[in-house]
Structure formats: C-alpha cells, structure tokens
Write a protein that holds these residues in place. Structure first.
Motif, PDB file in Angstrom:
ATOM      1  N   GLU A  10     -11.969  -1.571  17.671  1.00 28.01           N
ATOM      2  CA  GLU A  10     -11.243  -2.354  16.599  1.00 28.01           C
ATOM      3  C   GLU A  10     -10.016  -3.379  17.262  1.00 28.01           C
ATOM      4  O   GLU A  10     -10.148  -4.597  17.260  1.00 28.01           O
ATOM      5  N   SER A 104       7.650 -14.605   0.663  1.00 22.60           N
ATOM      6  CA  SER A 104       6.317 -14.510   0.985  1.00 22.60           C
ATOM      7  C   SER A 104       5.538 -15.477   0.350  1.00 22.60           C
ATOM      8  O   SER A 104       6.165 -16.516  -0.317  1.00 22.60           O
ATOM      9  N   LEU A 105       4.077 -15.604   0.706  1.00 26.14           N
ATOM     10  CA  LEU A 105       3.297 -16.584   0.185  1.00 26.14           C
ATOM     11  C   LEU A 105       3.397 -16.538  -1.300  1.00 26.14           C
ATOM     12  O   LEU A 105       3.313 -17.586  -2.117  1.00 26.14           O
ATOM     13  N   ALA A 106       3.333 -15.358  -2.059  1.00 29.11           N
ATOM     14  CA  ALA A 106       3.367 -15.247  -3.396  1.00 29.11           C
ATOM     15  C   ALA A 106       4.724 -15.772  -4.103  1.00 29.11           C
ATOM     16  O   ALA A 106       4.656 -16.678  -5.061  1.00 29.11           O
ATOM     17  N   GLU A 188      -3.390 -20.710 -11.811  1.00 29.72           N
ATOM     18  CA  GLU A 188      -5.055 -20.051 -11.521  1.00 29.72           C
ATOM     19  C   GLU A 188      -4.751 -19.709 -10.156  1.00 29.72           C
ATOM     20  O   GLU A 188      -5.260 -18.527  -9.760  1.00 29.72           O
ATOM     21  N   MET A 189      -4.086 -20.354  -8.964  1.00 29.12           N
ATOM     22  CA  MET A 189      -4.037 -20.092  -7.846  1.00 29.12           C
ATOM     23  C   MET A 189      -3.262 -18.556  -7.759  1.00 29.12           C
ATOM     24  O   MET A 189      -3.630 -17.526  -6.926  1.00 29.12           O
ATOM     25  N   GLN A 192      -5.272 -15.991  -8.685  1.00 31.09           N
ATOM     26  CA  GLN A 192      -6.648 -15.853  -7.587  1.00 31.09           C
ATOM     27  C   GLN A 192      -5.952 -14.792  -6.268  1.00 31.09           C
ATOM     28  O   GLN A 192      -6.905 -14.360  -5.621  1.00 31.09           O
ATOM     29  N   LEU A 193      -4.664 -14.873  -6.004  1.00 34.17           N
ATOM     30  CA  LEU A 193      -4.023 -14.128  -5.024  1.00 34.17           C
ATOM     31  C   LEU A 193      -3.468 -12.813  -5.437  1.00 34.17           C
ATOM     32  O   LEU A 193      -3.359 -12.207  -4.243  1.00 34.17           O
ATOM     33  N   THR A 194      -3.510 -12.637  -6.657  1.00 32.14           N
ATOM     34  CA  THR A 194      -3.272 -11.184  -7.120  1.00 32.14           C
ATOM     35  C   THR A 194      -4.050 -10.210  -6.522  1.00 32.14           C
ATOM     36  O   THR A 194      -5.072 -10.294  -6.577  1.00 32.14           O
ATOM     37  N   PRO A 195      -3.614  -9.313  -5.890  1.00 37.99           N
ATOM     38  CA  PRO A 195      -4.613  -8.064  -5.591  1.00 37.99           C
ATOM     39  C   PRO A 195      -5.488  -7.507  -6.416  1.00 37.99           C
ATOM     40  O   PRO A 195      -5.015  -7.378  -7.516  1.00 37.99           O
ATOM     41  N   ARG A 196      -6.457  -6.991  -6.057  1.00 37.79           N
ATOM     42  CA  ARG A 196      -7.699  -6.548  -7.088  1.00 37.79           C
ATOM     43  C   ARG A 196      -7.502  -5.176  -7.004  1.00 37.79           C
ATOM     44  O   ARG A 196      -6.878  -4.681  -6.274  1.00 37.79           O
ATOM     45  N   ASP A 198      -9.708  -2.787  -6.630  1.00 37.60           N
ATOM     46  CA  ASP A 198     -10.370  -1.939  -5.624  1.00 37.60           C
ATOM     47  C   ASP A 198      -9.740  -1.932  -4.346  1.00 37.60           C
ATOM     48  O   ASP A 198     -10.113  -1.282  -3.196  1.00 37.60           O
ATOM     49  N   GLU A 199      -8.541  -2.551  -4.123  1.00 46.03           N
ATOM     50  CA  GLU A 199      -7.711  -2.627  -2.922  1.00 46.03           C
ATOM     51  C   GLU A 199      -6.621  -1.620  -3.036  1.00 46.03           C
ATOM     52  O   GLU A 199      -5.924  -1.428  -3.872  1.00 46.03           O
TER      53      GLU A 199
ATOM     54  N   ARG B  62       3.687 -19.915   7.081  1.00 50.73           N
ATOM     55  CA  ARG B  62       3.691 -19.621   5.516  1.00 50.73           C
ATOM     56  C   ARG B  62       3.450 -21.080   4.955  1.00 50.73           C
ATOM     57  O   ARG B  62       2.513 -21.018   4.074  1.00 50.73           O
ATOM     58  N   LEU B 118      -9.743 -14.726  -0.207  1.00 55.63           N
ATOM     59  CA  LEU B 118      -8.798 -13.428  -0.059  1.00 55.63           C
ATOM     60  C   LEU B 118      -9.067 -12.750   1.445  1.00 55.63           C
ATOM     61  O   LEU B 118      -7.950 -12.078   1.899  1.00 55.63           O
ATOM     62  N   ALA B 137       4.024  -8.977   4.897  1.00 54.57           N
ATOM     63  CA  ALA B 137       5.438  -9.725   4.255  1.00 54.57           C
ATOM     64  C   ALA B 137       5.309 -10.989   3.877  1.00 54.57           C
ATOM     65  O   ALA B 137       5.518 -11.552   2.916  1.00 54.57           O
ATOM     66  N   LEU B 138       4.277 -11.770   4.930  1.00 55.15           N
ATOM     67  CA  LEU B 138       3.954 -13.103   4.487  1.00 55.15           C
ATOM     68  C   LEU B 138       3.288 -13.536   3.354  1.00 55.15           C
ATOM     69  O   LEU B 138       3.544 -14.374   2.712  1.00 55.15           O
ATOM     70  N   ARG B 149      -8.174  -5.528   3.647  1.00 51.68           N
ATOM     71  CA  ARG B 149      -8.915  -6.742   3.729  1.00 51.68           C
ATOM     72  C   ARG B 149      -9.051  -7.178   4.894  1.00 51.68           C
ATOM     73  O   ARG B 149     -10.245  -7.793   5.364  1.00 51.68           O
ATOM     74  N   ARG B 154     -13.335  -7.908   9.165  1.00 51.20           N
ATOM     75  CA  ARG B 154     -13.786  -8.046  10.448  1.00 51.20           C
ATOM     76  C   ARG B 154     -15.235  -7.641  10.406  1.00 51.20           C
ATOM     77  O   ARG B 154     -16.007  -8.223  11.331  1.00 51.20           O
TER      78      ARG B 154
END
Lengths: 199, 164
Positions: A10, A104-106, A188-189, A192-196, A198-199, B62, B118, B137-138, B149, B154
């Motif tokens: 990996e 963060s981006l959020a 809406e964005m 869309q960016l909120t964790p789902r 299944d994660e 960011r 995503l 964090a970002l 993710r 990958r």
C-alpha cells in the motif's frame, strides 16, 4: 506477515502515485500570466466596491453638513438622519464575524453558509435603505423644509430619483435571489460532505 | 511578529499544487483556469486572517479544495450545455491540446477526475503529500473515515487506471 506485506504494498503504491501525480504537466500548463491579470482586476473591483460604499455615506453626510452650515437645519438633519439609518442597516447586515476559518474544510463550509446568509441580510438591508431613501425624498419634496427653490422641491428631479430607486431595487432583488441560491448550494454541499453511515 | 507572505510568493510556491487540485475537479481547460483564478482570489481575501496555526501549504490546499468542491457541486446541480467550438473550421487539434491530451489520457489525473467526490477529496490531498492525520484535520473528518475512504479510493483508482 501478510498484513505487513499488504502495508508495504500500500505504501509503495501511494508513493508511486504521488511521484506520478506531482510530475503531471497540467500544473505548469495552467500557470499563466493571464490568470494574474484577471486576478488583479478582481482585487481592484473588490476595493472599488468598498470605496464606493464609504464614499456614498461620506458624500451624503457632507451634503447634510453643508445644509446645516447654510442655515437649513431641518433639511440637514434629514440628510444626516438618512446616513445614520442606512449605516445602521449596513452594520446590522455585516454584524457576524466572518473571519477565523482556520480549521477544517467542514468549518470552511459553515463559514460560507454564514457568508451567504450575510448576503441575504445585505439584500434585506438594501431594501430597507431604498425604502428609507424613498420616504426621505418624498418627505423633503412634500414638506416646506428648506428653501422653496431647493433641488429637493423640484418634481422632475424627484421623478428621476424615484426611477433610480426602482432600478436599484430591481438590482437588489437579483442579488437577493443569487444570495439565497448560494445559501441553498452550500447547505446541500454540507449535506454531501457529511460522513455516511457505512464509514 | 510573523511576516505574511505576499500573493506572488504564494503563487510561485504553490501554483502547481493549486493547478493540480483544480485540474482534478474540472476537466475543461478554460473553466479550470477560471477555477484557479477563483482559488487565488479566495486566498488573497483570506490571507489577512492567516495566523500560522497551520502551514501555508495546508492553508492554500484547504482553500483550493473548498473552492474546487464548491465548483464541482455547482456544476453537478447545473449541468452545462456543450458550447460550439470557436475554431470549427480547423478539424485538427492544436499542438498544445494534443500535448495535454496525451499527458492526461490514461493517466492518474484522468482516474482521479472520475472518482466520486467523497473519495476524490482525501485522494488529492494524499497525492499532494499530506499525511492521513493532516487530511482528517483538514477535511474535518475522523481518522477512521479518512482511512476507509483512502483504502476504497486506492482500489477504485487501480481499477480505473487498469481499465484505461
């Protein structure tokens, strides 16, 4: 042992992709002088907008002071009253602190939602300022305040002012629709960016 | 007292990073340039608020990510129509578009452009050499979510590159 091999594989795979990615020729192609010129133009536009806003308030205040100095205290007070009311509306619209999205981006999305909402408030403030200005012009026109031959008692000029206010109100309505669309888009964005699950 | 870098210095240092992030969200060359411009304008506006809590690279990335995602979601809601090319007479592609096309075709960039939003976010940052903890964090996500993710992305990237 298998887990270790998998991790190494990996790691190598990401390293190969990183090398490939960072050598992509698209980056150099996209960097042009054209971009910088366009950028300067937008920076200038941004300063110009702020400058016009400040100049507008300064000009009406100056006119009010001139009226007072000429002995037209009532008319001068109305000029200054208009500036105070409009300045209050502007400050109300801009009240939220919009800086500080260092997280963060959020958080940046949240900040954008707040900015877009500020845009909606700005539109409401502008509707209010336009209405206040219309009332102000009509009060000056219909009352006996000031000299009889003053510009604000001239019907033709009042007509032109009303037409300008109407055009301005239409422009504000267009901006209002745009600001509301931005609020919807960023909301809406965020979804869309909120964790789902299944994660 | 920390001295803030100028926009020109930032453009020289992080121009390629911004261009790659924009290119991963927008395939159209002209729109990609517009998006880069949006990003640099946003950086210029945000620069006074920069407090060195994060590295400059993180600060730039960011904003670039945010603008790019915003751009992508906007066009997802409002699909653009195909406009007619201005040079319809010349049927041969220009030398620069051929060079770009050959670089993009079958490349990692093309695969990244096809990833769902995503997965594209953490992948682009990973490829820009951010660590998974920095990415978490970002993006404002937990380390677990980022790990999941990245792992799925990958696999998807491998499939997409093999398919091309």
């Amino acid at each position: 042992m298998n887990v270790q091999n998998e991790n190494e594989h990996e790691y190598e795979e990401w390293n190969t992709m990183k090398a490939n990615w960072q050598s992509t020729s698209v980056a150099e192609f996209m960097m042009t002088q054209q971009l910088r010129w366009g950028l300067r133009l937008r920076m200038f536009g941004s300063w110009l907008w702020l400058g016009l806003e400040i100049a507008g308030f300064a000009l009406i205040s100056l006119l009010g002071m001139i009226q007072v100095a000429m002995g037209q205290v009532a008319a001068g007070s109305l000029y200054i009253g208009l500036v105070v009311v409009c300045l209050g509306a502007t400050l109300w619209a801009r009240r939220a602190s919009l800086r500080g999205a260092s997280g963060s981006l959020a958080e940046l999305v949240e900040l954008s939602i707040r900015r877009a909402r500020r845009g909606v408030r700005m539109a409401w403030a502008n509707y209010f300022m336009t209405a206040a200005s219309v009332v102000w012009v009509l009060v000056l026109y219909l009352s006996d305040i000031g000299a009889p031959d003053a510009a604000y008692h001239d019907g033709a000029r009042v007509g032109v002012a009303m037409a300008l206010f109407a055009v301005y109100a239409v422009a504000v309505a267009i901006y209002h629709a745009y600001a509301r669309r931005r609020v919807r888009r960023f909301t809406e964005m965020r979804a869309q960016l909120t964790p789902r699950g299944d994660e | 007292m920390m001295e803030k870098p100028g926009l020109n210095a930032l453009m020289a240092q992080f121009g390629p990073l911004v261009a790659r992030i924009c290119a991963s969200y927008e395939r159209d060359r002209d729109l990609c340039r517009d998006l880069s411009q949006e990003v640099w304008f946003a950086i210029w506006r945000a620069l006074p608020a920069y407090r060195a809590e994060a590295s400059l690279k993180t600060f730039v990335a960011r904003i670039a990510q945010f603008r790019a995602i915003s751009h992508a979601t906007h066009y997802a809601r409002n699909p653009r129509g195909e406009s007619l090319s201005r040079d319809l007479v010349d049927h041969e592609p220009s030398p620069d578009s051929m060079a770009i096309a050959s670089a993009v075709r079958g490349s990692l960039l093309a695969a990244v452009q096809r990833l769902p939003l995503l997965y594209r976010q953490p992948v682009v940052l990973m490829l820009e050499d951010f660590s998974p903890a920095e990415i978490a964090a970002l993006l404002g996500l937990s380390a677990n979510v980022v790990g999941v993710r990245l792992n799925r992305a990958r696999g998807l990237l491998r499939e997409l590159m093999e398919a091309s």
